[in-house]
Design a protein around this motif. Sequence first.
Motif, short mmCIF file in Angstrom:
data_model
loop_
_atom_site.label_atom_id
_atom_site.label_comp_id
_atom_site.label_asym_id
_atom_site.label_seq_id
_atom_site.Cartn_x
_atom_site.Cartn_y
_atom_site.Cartn_z
N HIS A 143 0.83 -1.21 0.00
CA HIS A 143 0.00 0.00 0.00
C HIS A 143 0.87 1.26 0.00
CE1 HIS A 143 -4.13 -1.48 0.28
NE2 HIS A 143 -3.66 -2.48 1.02
N ARG A 170 -14.80 7.15 -16.70
CA ARG A 170 -13.73 7.80 -15.92
C ARG A 170 -12.58 8.22 -16.82
NH1 ARG A 170 -12.22 3.33 -11.82
NH2 ARG A 170 -12.31 2.14 -13.75
N SER A 194 -16.53 -0.06 -8.74
CA SER A 194 -16.37 1.32 -8.29
C SER A 194 -15.32 1.42 -7.19
CB SER A 194 -17.70 1.88 -7.80
OG SER A 194 -18.09 1.24 -6.60
N LEU A 241 -7.26 0.16 -11.45
CA LEU A 241 -6.32 0.32 -10.36
C LEU A 241 -5.67 -1.04 -10.10
CD1 LEU A 241 -5.37 2.30 -8.01
CD2 LEU A 241 -6.95 0.98 -6.59
N GLY A 273 -5.05 -3.27 -7.84
CA GLY A 273 -5.44 -3.54 -6.46
C GLY A 273 -4.39 -4.37 -5.73
N ARG A 287 -5.86 -7.70 -5.34
CA ARG A 287 -5.74 -8.39 -6.63
C ARG A 287 -4.38 -9.08 -6.74
NH1 ARG A 287 -3.23 -7.42 -11.27
NH2 ARG A 287 -4.22 -8.01 -13.24
N THR A 322 -12.48 -8.06 -5.58
CA THR A 322 -11.45 -8.00 -4.53
C THR A 322 -11.17 -6.54 -4.18
OG1 THR A 322 -9.67 -8.03 -6.18
CG2 THR A 322 -10.28 -10.14 -5.19
N ALA A 377 -9.27 -4.28 -0.46
CA ALA A 377 -8.75 -4.40 0.91
C ALA A 377 -9.89 -4.43 1.93
CB ALA A 377 -7.80 -3.26 1.21
#
Length: 286
Positions: free
Chosen positions: A49, A142, A184, A207, A209, A212, A245, A247
């Motif tokens: 992170h 987006r 989202s 993103l 993840g 992920r 998926t 966090a």
Amino acid sequence: MSRIAFVNGRYLPYAQAAVHIEDRGYQFADGVYEVCEVRGGQLIDERRHMERLARSLRELRISLPMPLPVLGIILRETIERNRVRDGIVYLQVTRGVAKRDHAFPVPETKPSVVAIARSKDRAKGETTAAAGIPVITVPENRWDRVDIKSIGLLPNVLVRQEAREKGAGEAWFVDRDGFVTEGSSSNAWIVTRDKKIITRPADHGILRGITRTVVLDVAKKLGHTIEERPFTVEEALAASEAFVTAATQIVMPVVQIDGKPIGNGHPGLVATSLRAHFYEAAEIAE
Ligand code: PMP
């Protein structure tokens, strides 16, 4: 218990925890964030992170407000001061406070740093996972840098509200070619009838993840066949399983897409097993 937030160098009671009205996060969404899971009082996947945070900041040319290990100390202190055992910690860094002007402020402008921690009921998450969630599909609208974890989340906010109003737990964005990009606030996956796990490559369309990345590791360890490629809504509807998926959710089975059942309409075995084995591959901080 009164809650405490970290705001620009100080730990403050919620009632006093505020940033300036000319913070560029407030005016331009000119900032980035991370959400880490806290489990049994420990930070999950802190290193990944923090590395993603540093990357998001670099991409936006916002300076790192302090070394990553110091940010780690702030996260732990915020978790501790709020006595969070199971929950999340949120960290936000913006380009700081400056007179409103679209172009960057002077380089001496200090980034703003905010951290909050919140408890979550683990049992509730398990109950949701045991039932699985419905998702809806929405057109991708987006910008093309969603690989940056920016606090500019209006499209995500609007589609999540739409999902809620339709009784769904998540909305999947679908690009012009009919391929699912991501949720989202989650990455999207399917398991085909011949048991292949499919998820979109982490290019600029999604993103990357952290969950992920860890789930890919877990799936490999469990001996699954994985294909990182885009999939269409039609392919998802014909799949034996789907899941998301993040966090905050780890592996969350998807049981319906736009009101149509996936597989037998119940959480699948692969998703359930990936969820059960997740912490064998996650990095759990001391
Ligand atoms: N995509 C988006 C758009 C998200 O907001 C999130 C949640 N941060 C994810 C994917 C999943 O990322 P992670 O596993 O790092 O929580």
